[in-house]
Structure formats: C-alpha cells, structure tokens
Design a protein around this motif. Structure first.
Motif, PDB file in Angstrom:
ATOM      1  N   VAL A   1       0.853  -1.188   0.000  1.00 48.60           N
ATOM      2  CA  VAL A   1       0.000   0.000   0.000  1.00 48.60           C
ATOM      3  C   VAL A   1       0.892   1.242   0.000  1.00 48.60           C
ATOM      4  O   VAL A   1       2.020   1.218   0.484  1.00 48.60           O
ATOM      5  N   ARG A   2       0.364   2.317  -0.543  1.00 51.80           N
ATOM      6  CA  ARG A   2       1.110   3.584  -0.591  1.00 51.80           C
ATOM      7  C   ARG A   2       0.895   4.403   0.671  1.00 51.80           C
ATOM      8  O   ARG A   2       1.804   5.073   1.163  1.00 51.80           O
TER       9      ARG A   2
ATOM     10  N   ARG B   1      -2.456   0.679   6.969  1.00 51.42           N
ATOM     11  CA  ARG B   1      -1.872  -0.499   7.594  1.00 51.42           C
ATOM     12  C   ARG B   1      -2.840  -1.188   8.549  1.00 51.42           C
ATOM     13  O   ARG B   1      -2.941  -2.422   8.562  1.00 51.42           O
ATOM     14  N   THR B   2      -3.547  -0.397   9.347  1.00 51.85           N
ATOM     15  CA  THR B   2      -4.446  -0.986  10.344  1.00 51.85           C
ATOM     16  C   THR B   2      -5.544  -1.807   9.688  1.00 51.85           C
ATOM     17  O   THR B   2      -5.900  -2.897  10.169  1.00 51.85           O
ATOM     18  N   ASP B   3      -6.083  -1.296   8.575  1.00 52.92           N
ATOM     19  CA  ASP B   3      -7.129  -2.048   7.865  1.00 52.92           C
ATOM     20  C   ASP B   3      -6.605  -3.396   7.399  1.00 52.92           C
ATOM     21  O   ASP B   3      -7.283  -4.429   7.543  1.00 52.92           O
ATOM     22  N   LEU B   4      -5.411  -3.413   6.820  1.00 55.83           N
ATOM     23  CA  LEU B   4      -4.861  -4.677   6.326  1.00 55.83           C
ATOM     24  C   LEU B   4      -4.595  -5.637   7.479  1.00 55.83           C
ATOM     25  O   LEU B   4      -4.881  -6.839   7.373  1.00 55.83           O
TER      26      LEU B   4
ATOM     27  N   VAL C   1       2.740  -3.686   3.764  1.00 56.28           N
ATOM     28  CA  VAL C   1       4.052  -3.215   3.332  1.00 56.28           C
ATOM     29  C   VAL C   1       3.838  -1.855   2.686  1.00 56.28           C
ATOM     30  O   VAL C   1       3.178  -1.754   1.651  1.00 56.28           O
ATOM     31  N   VAL C   2       4.358  -0.804   3.298  1.00 50.61           N
ATOM     32  CA  VAL C   2       4.166   0.547   2.788  1.00 50.61           C
ATOM     33  C   VAL C   2       5.247   0.840   1.748  1.00 50.61           C
ATOM     34  O   VAL C   2       6.443   0.883   2.063  1.00 50.61           O
ATOM     35  N   LEU C   3       4.808   1.017   0.506  1.00 54.36           N
ATOM     36  CA  LEU C   3       5.731   1.229  -0.604  1.00 54.36           C
ATOM     37  C   LEU C   3       4.974   1.925  -1.729  1.00 54.36           C
ATOM     38  O   LEU C   3       3.901   1.454  -2.135  1.00 54.36           O
ATOM     39  N   ASP C   4       5.500   3.007  -2.219  1.00 54.16           N
ATOM     40  CA  ASP C   4       4.873   3.755  -3.310  1.00 54.16           C
ATOM     41  C   ASP C   4       5.395   3.205  -4.637  1.00 54.16           C
ATOM     42  O   ASP C   4       6.562   3.425  -4.988  1.00 54.16           O
ATOM     43  N   LEU C   5       4.547   2.506  -5.360  1.00 49.97           N
ATOM     44  CA  LEU C   5       4.981   1.876  -6.605  1.00 49.97           C
ATOM     45  C   LEU C   5       5.277   2.886  -7.715  1.00 49.97           C
ATOM     46  O   LEU C   5       5.873   2.524  -8.724  1.00 49.97           O
ATOM     47  N   GLU C   6       4.870   4.129  -7.534  1.00 46.66           N
ATOM     48  CA  GLU C   6       5.230   5.163  -8.509  1.00 46.66           C
ATOM     49  C   GLU C   6       6.632   5.705  -8.256  1.00 46.66           C
ATOM     50  O   GLU C   6       7.177   6.415  -9.102  1.00 46.66           O
ATOM     51  N   GLN C   7       7.205   5.382  -7.091  1.00 44.29           N
ATOM     52  CA  GLN C   7       8.532   5.881  -6.736  1.00 44.29           C
ATOM     53  C   GLN C   7       9.546   4.768  -6.490  1.00 44.29           C
ATOM     54  O   GLN C   7      10.753   5.012  -6.548  1.00 44.29           O
TER      55      GLN C   7
END
Length: 220
Positions: free
Chosen positions: A31-32, A37-40, A48-54
């Motif tokens: 997720v960006r 995170r809490t929902d997942l 896993v917090v990761l911005d796929l555009e970056q």
C-alpha cells in the motif's frame, strides 16, 4: 502459499486478502498510504508501505522474494487523470513484473478490465478520454507482461464492478460480452485461480451461472 498483493487496500484486493488469509495463506499487501496499515492488519494481511510510482525494482523484489505468487490489483482510481493511468495502471504493473522476475517468482495474476481490446485503435468514438487512457494503460501492461518467458501470467478482465453480494456463480472465458460482476465474486475468482494454479490464461469475468470453482477448473 505466500501471496503478495500490489494495491492491497483496493475494494477487490481487500476482499481477496481476507479470503486468502482465512484460507490459511500468508498474504503481504503493498500500500502507498501508511494509514491503511491498520485495515490490512485487521484483514489478516501483512502491510508493506511502498509507493509503486517511486519504488525501484530492487525495492519491490525485496518484498516479493520468497512469494509463491504476486497479484497486481492496484489502480490510479476514480478522479485520477490520464497521466496516473500510465504511472499506476501500466508502469506499476510492469514494475511488479520486473521485480517478480528478479526475485524468481513466476506466477503473476494481473487484474485488468473488460473492454481493453477497444483501446488498440486509440480512443473509440464517444468514449471519455480518461477512461480510454485507463484501457490503453491496462492493455499496454497486458501486452508487455503476458509474453515474458520468466513469468507465468494469468490476466483476469472483470466487467463493471458492483457492491452487490456475491452469487458464487460467474461466466469466465475469453471473448465474453460486457456485463457486470460483484466485487465479492471477482475476489473469489482470483483466490480460486491462485489456489488452483491456473496460469497462462486471458479471460473476461462477468456474472453468470457457473459455480466459481467449476469455472476456474474448466480453464485450459
């Protein structure tokens, strides 16, 4: 299985994560937004917090390393412009493919859209240009991922998505006419494709009369 879902906070993706976790599988969700995170975690999914555009290929490869399959369910979403259709719906899908290849993860499940073939000739007359850009981005991702010898790719093209309760019955085949399908049923089909190991297919998905397990089992 261990499954990594890109775009894991989306409406179909969250349903898929819950189904897989309930089935005893290990699920990581990219997720960006860190607020998701809490929902997942409540779904039984490792965030896993990761911005796929970056992110780089190495960043994503580190996340998918050791997975049995990856799922691309990310999207720029409603309200985004044509440019983000390219950076998310196309480029992020390609990034996940690159990372899966680098990590040696072959099974790749790409959630696309019914009607993408309309985009081969540009913007169809009367179609909203941003929606056409979305279809073109999805088609470009399909065309550049499916032929890769390092991946075993299945592409599922759902029809119009609804929030109606799932029926557990669908039409799943190549060349299906436009229609609608509940998000519940899309997630159930994706889960069944993953657990049944049906790879190398390109299929449209709408509501129908065939039980999901049977529809997936009859894929070539």
């Amino acid at each position: 299985m261990r499954v990594v879902i890109a775009g894991a906070h989306g409406q179909v993706a969250r349903r898929l994560g819950r189904l897989l976790a309930a089935g005893g599988h290990s699920v990581a969700g990219i997720v960006r937004n860190p607020d998701h995170r809490t929902d997942l975690e409540s779904d039984g999914v490792e965030p896993v917090v990761l911005d796929l555009e970056q992110a780089s290929v190495d960043d994503v490869a580190a996340v998918v390393s050791g997975a049995d399959a990856v799922v691309f369910a990310a999207g720029a979403g409603p309200g985004s412009g044509a440019a983000r259709k390219q950076t998310v719906d196309r480029d992020a899908a390609l990034l996940l493919a690159d990372a899966a290849e680098r990590a040696g993860v072959r099974p790749y499940l790409l959630v696309s859209s019914i009607g993408v073939e309309q985009a081969r000739q540009g913007t169809p007359p009367g179609m909203d240009p941003v929606f056409a850009a979305y279809l073109q981005a999805k088609l470009a991702a399909e065309d550049r991922i499916l032929p890769r010898p390092g991946l075993d790719t299945t592409i599922v093209r759902p029809g119009g998505l609804t929030d109606d309760p799932g029926t557990g019955r669908v039409t799943l085949a190549h060349g299906v006419e436009r229609g609608t399908v509940p998000r519940d049923d899309v997630a159930a089909v994706l889960a069944e494709v993953l657990t049944a190991g049906k790879w190398g297919e390109v299929v449209e998905l709408v509501s129908g009369d065939t039980p999901i397990a049977e529809a997936v089992a009859t894929l070539p």
